[in-house]
Design an enzyme around this catalytic site. Sequence first.
Site, PDB file in Angstrom:
ATOM      1  N   ARG A  49      17.126 -51.270  -1.008  1.00 26.70           N
ATOM      2  CA  ARG A  49      15.705 -51.539  -1.265  1.00 26.70           C
ATOM      3  C   ARG A  49      14.866 -51.026  -0.093  1.00 26.70           C
ATOM      4  NH1 ARG A  49      13.504 -55.946   0.397  1.00 26.70           N
ATOM      5  NH2 ARG A  49      15.172 -57.341  -0.263  1.00 26.70           N
ATOM      6  N   TYR A 102      -7.570 -43.607 -14.151  1.00 24.47           N
ATOM      7  CA  TYR A 102      -6.507 -43.954 -15.099  1.00 24.47           C
ATOM      8  C   TYR A 102      -6.627 -45.445 -15.471  1.00 24.47           C
ATOM      9  CZ  TYR A 102      -1.895 -45.405 -16.637  1.00 24.47           C
ATOM     10  OH  TYR A 102      -0.875 -45.974 -17.341  1.00 24.47           O
ATOM     11  N   ASP A 175      -5.529 -39.604  -5.888  1.00 20.75           N
ATOM     12  CA  ASP A 175      -4.467 -39.585  -6.896  1.00 20.75           C
ATOM     13  C   ASP A 175      -4.353 -38.122  -7.348  1.00 20.75           C
ATOM     14  OD1 ASP A 175      -2.933 -39.677  -9.225  1.00 20.75           O
ATOM     15  OD2 ASP A 175      -3.714 -41.632  -9.838  1.00 20.75           O
ATOM     16  N   LYS A 200       4.996 -37.750 -14.046  1.00 20.01           N
ATOM     17  CA  LYS A 200       4.318 -36.629 -14.691  1.00 20.01           C
ATOM     18  C   LYS A 200       4.897 -35.299 -14.197  1.00 20.01           C
ATOM     19  CE  LYS A 200       1.823 -39.839 -16.660  1.00 20.01           C
ATOM     20  NZ  LYS A 200       2.084 -41.079 -15.997  1.00 20.01           N
TER      21      LYS A 200
END
Length: 390
Positions: A49, A102, A175, A200
């Site tokens: 992690r 978004y 972004d 994406k």
Amino acid sequence: MNDFSRITRGIRAGIESDTGQGSVVPPIYLSTNYTFTGLGEPRDFDYSRSRNPTRALLGEAVATLEGGAGGVITASGMGAVSTVLHALLGPSDTVIIPHDCYGGTWRIFDAYHRKGLCRVVTIDFTDLDQVRKAVAEHRPRLVWVETPSNPLLRLTDLAEVVAIAHAADALVLADNTFLSPILQRPLEHGVDLVMHSTTKYINGHSDVVGGAVISATSELHEQISWWANTIGVTGGAFDSYLTIRGLRTLHTRIRAHEENAAAVVGLLTDHDAVRVVHHPSLPDHPGHEIAARQQDGFGSIVSLELHGGRDAVTAFAAALQCFSLAESLGGTESLVCHPSSMTHAAMTPEAQAVAGLSDGLVRLSVGIEPAEDLVADLTAGLDAAAHTHD
Ligand code: PLP
């Protein structure tokens, strides 16, 4: 490798790094934990992690492509948004966000604002006077930019926003999901942090959900890494492995996407069923000049508004065979989506209206299939849309 271009260094990430067997492609490290060589003597990695070799490789590759000091890989693009939110904002801090960002980004900021966990101001970034006014009035800690915006492809002048924000000691995040570092590198314009939904273009094959935050400085990178580990949103090893594989073809995919987008824009601007086409390559697009100056290409997301509203959209989508009706974007396959009922459904109708999302708006993610097939398919879709209001 330092003499080579950033693209070559990014896409060759970890090639020939395996000292164990000499594998060309770096092995995947799936282990959750790593032995200590002795008490108080950890190796480079201890628990996945916190840090994992495969994820670290992806982080370095993305940071190289963006020109940043370091990259943190998260389990989703929203994981990247949450990490930045936790790292930089508290109840007395303000973030300024675009009114047309978004839908998921809008939703988390709106929810945190309503819970009193941070203050959120929403403005139109295409109007720099609004940016100046909001920064002067609200003294934000963070200015959040999405350019081009989703889904209307509005452009924000990064260098101008950076100048305004930095003069008020605010950080700026961009972004960069819609363009990828092949077409835009916000850090070169003075931005402090870049984020991606790697779901994406960066992964590019619609088979991994992931995110990344790239920082301009090591200090910010350390802060972002600490928070991603603390809130537990770091990306998995297998996802990172697949994303590195996708990343290696990013620059060639982007070229193919762009060529196809140019053919699609040509068709759409000529068809009677289309009321308006939104693409920064068009000289009459309000952000054309900024895109030409700030980007290395115009990108391959194309939005259009059909005459005939939702009925026309329904007929258009139903007639398409090469554009799958689905959310997301940036994969090799072409997609069509109806933002107001799909990607942006998280926004209230009022917020959608402010953002300019009409019922007749359609977003295309132009894939890398042969252009002639895409043009033929869209022609059939547009003809079907036109028949709804003959
Ligand atoms: N930012 C943009 C511009 C997006 O389009 C998306 C997803 O569509 C996100 C962030 C969120 O990313 P994810 O879906 O990987 O959580």
